[in-house]
Design an enzyme around this catalytic site. Structure first.
Site, PDB file in Angstrom:
ATOM      1  N   ASP A   1     -10.042   1.746   1.134  1.00  0.00           N
ATOM      2  CA  ASP A   1     -11.179   1.012   1.705  1.00  0.00           C
ATOM      3  C   ASP A   1     -10.964   0.851   3.214  1.00  0.00           C
ATOM      4  O   ASP A   1     -11.857   0.399   3.934  1.00  0.00           O
ATOM      5  CB  ASP A   1     -11.409  -0.334   1.007  1.00  0.00           C
ATOM      6  CG  ASP A   1     -10.248  -1.288   1.136  1.00  0.00           C
ATOM      7  OD1 ASP A   1      -9.203  -0.914   1.706  1.00  0.00           O
ATOM      8  OD2 ASP A   1     -10.370  -2.450   0.671  1.00  0.00           O
ATOM      9  N   SER A   2      -9.799   1.284   3.700  1.00  0.00           N
ATOM     10  CA  SER A   2      -9.570   1.373   5.144  1.00  0.00           C
ATOM     11  C   SER A   2     -10.536   2.376   5.774  1.00  0.00           C
ATOM     12  O   SER A   2     -10.636   2.452   6.999  1.00  0.00           O
ATOM     13  CB  SER A   2      -8.120   1.763   5.444  1.00  0.00           C
ATOM     14  OG  SER A   2      -7.760   2.937   4.735  1.00  0.00           O
TER      15      SER A   2
ATOM     16  N   ASP B   1     -10.033   3.624  -4.080  1.00  0.00           N
ATOM     17  CA  ASP B   1      -9.738   2.221  -3.782  1.00  0.00           C
ATOM     18  C   ASP B   1     -10.986   1.374  -4.048  1.00  0.00           C
ATOM     19  O   ASP B   1     -12.046   1.618  -3.447  1.00  0.00           O
ATOM     20  CB  ASP B   1      -9.346   2.130  -2.297  1.00  0.00           C
ATOM     21  CG  ASP B   1      -8.530   0.895  -1.976  1.00  0.00           C
ATOM     22  OD1 ASP B   1      -8.147   0.161  -2.907  1.00  0.00           O
ATOM     23  OD2 ASP B   1      -8.274   0.676  -0.777  1.00  0.00           O
TER      24      ASP B   1
ATOM     25  N   LYS C   1      -7.191   1.898  -7.320  1.00  0.00           N
ATOM     26  CA  LYS C   1      -6.308   0.849  -6.779  1.00  0.00           C
ATOM     27  C   LYS C   1      -7.119  -0.416  -6.579  1.00  0.00           C
ATOM     28  O   LYS C   1      -8.295  -0.338  -6.212  1.00  0.00           O
ATOM     29  CB  LYS C   1      -5.699   1.289  -5.439  1.00  0.00           C
ATOM     30  CG  LYS C   1      -4.847   0.197  -4.775  1.00  0.00           C
ATOM     31  CD  LYS C   1      -4.105   0.700  -3.573  1.00  0.00           C
ATOM     32  CE  LYS C   1      -4.878   0.637  -2.286  1.00  0.00           C
ATOM     33  NZ  LYS C   1      -5.407  -0.705  -1.906  1.00  0.00           N
TER      34      LYS C   1
ATOM     35  N   GLU D   1      -6.603  -4.792  -5.238  1.00  0.00           N
ATOM     36  CA  GLU D   1      -5.721  -5.798  -4.621  1.00  0.00           C
ATOM     37  C   GLU D   1      -5.589  -7.031  -5.509  1.00  0.00           C
ATOM     38  O   GLU D   1      -6.541  -7.428  -6.176  1.00  0.00           O
ATOM     39  CB  GLU D   1      -6.294  -6.219  -3.258  1.00  0.00           C
ATOM     40  CG  GLU D   1      -6.368  -5.071  -2.272  1.00  0.00           C
ATOM     41  CD  GLU D   1      -6.881  -5.490  -0.901  1.00  0.00           C
ATOM     42  OE1 GLU D   1      -7.105  -6.704  -0.656  1.00  0.00           O
ATOM     43  OE2 GLU D   1      -7.065  -4.594  -0.056  1.00  0.00           O
TER      44      GLU D   1
ATOM     45  N   GLU E   1       2.086  -4.197   0.988  1.00  0.00           N
ATOM     46  CA  GLU E   1       1.631  -4.093   2.376  1.00  0.00           C
ATOM     47  C   GLU E   1       2.152  -5.265   3.197  1.00  0.00           C
ATOM     48  O   GLU E   1       1.982  -6.439   2.819  1.00  0.00           O
ATOM     49  CB  GLU E   1       0.095  -4.058   2.434  1.00  0.00           C
ATOM     50  CG  GLU E   1      -0.421  -3.981   3.871  1.00  0.00           C
ATOM     51  CD  GLU E   1      -1.901  -3.635   3.998  1.00  0.00           C
ATOM     52  OE1 GLU E   1      -2.541  -3.310   2.972  1.00  0.00           O
ATOM     53  OE2 GLU E   1      -2.406  -3.691   5.133  1.00  0.00           O
TER      54      GLU E   1
HETATM   55  O1  KIV Z   1      -7.171   1.072   2.174  1.00  0.00           O
HETATM   56  C1  KIV Z   1      -6.036   1.433   2.481  1.00  0.00           C
HETATM   57  O2  KIV Z   1      -5.820   2.328   3.305  1.00  0.00           O
HETATM   58  C2  KIV Z   1      -4.917   0.747   1.850  1.00  0.00           C
HETATM   59  C3  KIV Z   1      -3.542   1.090   2.317  1.00  0.00           C
HETATM   60  C4  KIV Z   1      -3.242   0.335   3.557  1.00  0.00           C
HETATM   61  C5  KIV Z   1      -2.525   0.872   1.272  1.00  0.00           C
HETATM   62  O3  KIV Z   1      -5.119  -0.062   0.998  1.00  0.00           O
END
Ligand code: KIV
Length: 277
Positions: free
Chosen positions: A45-46, A84, A114, A116, A189
């Site tokens: 999600d980055s 994510d 993934k 959180e 993280e």
């Molecule tokens: O979204 C992302 O890039 C992440 C990484 C920093 C692990 O969650």
């Protein structure tokens, strides 16, 4: 060649081989990343701030994240592709969480998802439990969890046990519950190196660090940071190339050649008769 599977990842982990993960958000970069030997590609999600121009990760939508994941899926032949789950695409109800996670696997072609988890975050631990029961592999993510940035108030390193940082014990307990719920690996993280080490010792699944020090089982970086495409640099990251300079030099050369009539040249133009030209 088929993509990395969970047994492949666990075999490397059992043999003490370090795991390499990078983010990617589109097909051209995913192709390069995939050909260069990473084990896992995270369609993070980055992408919110590193690909789509938002201020942070909170604004990326489910549809945008699915579109990025599908682009990476089309390009990746070797690495496991992990989608994510964006902010609020999980957690409001179990039904919604399962449906949205399922779209990453069924529609976008991800091999895993993934999500959180805050310290002792029972809701997301229950979701991990349900997703894995249904056959959707889950990578956990604890420590600094950017989807809670408005609550945390900044990019504080976790595991210090002060007003801005949860305790090592809370993180270890959360990691153990995530493992128990069935996650196949766990991102740590921005935690102190001691925290990273203690969590890696406490769980029997691979720990993948970003700013978690040297004693975890693998590493992940945000691709734009690693390639020098970001606006800032961060202590937890390392820049392996300076694409900002390479791209701006190339674009300046192009503009210069167009303005000075150097491009296009005769070799770039089509002949009316000769079909090879
Ligand atoms: O979204 C992302 O890039 C992440 C990484 C920093 C692990 O969650």
């Amino acid at each position: 060649m088929s993509r990395m599977t969970i047994p492949d990842i666990h075999e490397k982990y059992e043999h003490g081989e370090k795991l390499a993960m990078l983010t990617a958000y589109d097909a051209p970069i995913a192709r390069q990343v995939d050909n260069s030997g990473v084990d896992m590609i995270l369609v993070g999600d980055s992408a919110g701030d590193n690909h789509l121009g938002y201020d942070d990760t909170l604004q990326i939508t489910l549809e945008e994240a699915l579109s990025n994941t599908a682009a990476v899926d089309r390009a990746a032949e070797n690495a496991m592709v992990i989608g994510d789950l964006p902010f609020l695409s999980y957690g409001s109800s179990m039904e919604e969480s399962v449906k949205n996670a399922g779209r990453f696997i069924k529609e976008a072609g991800a091999d895993a998802v993934k999500l959180e988890t805050p310290p002792h975050g029972t809701t997301s631990i229950e979701i991990i439990d349900r997703l894995t029961e249904l056959g959707m592999p889950v990578q956990g993510h604890i420590g600094l969890t950017p989807q809670r940035m408005n609550q945390i108030g900044g990019g504080y390193v976790q595991g210090r046990g002060d007003e801005n940082s949860t305790t090592v014990e809370a993180l270890i307990d959360t990691a153990e519950q995530i493992e128990e719920a069935g996650a196949f690996s766990l991102v740590l993280e921005a935690v102190t190196e001691e925290t990273g080490k203690r969590i890696a010792e406490a769980v029997d699944i691979p720990t993948i660090g970003i700013g978690a020090g040297r004693y975890v089982d693998g590493q992940v970086l945000v691709i734009t940071d690693a390639l020098g495409l970001s606006k800032e640099s961060y202590r937890l990251s390392k820049q392996y190339a300076d694409l900002n300079s390479i791209i701006s030099d190339a674009v300046e050369s192009y503009v210069d050649e167009v303005q000075n009539g150097v491009f296009p040249a005769a070799e770039n133009a089509f002949d009316p008769i000769d079909k090879d030209k």
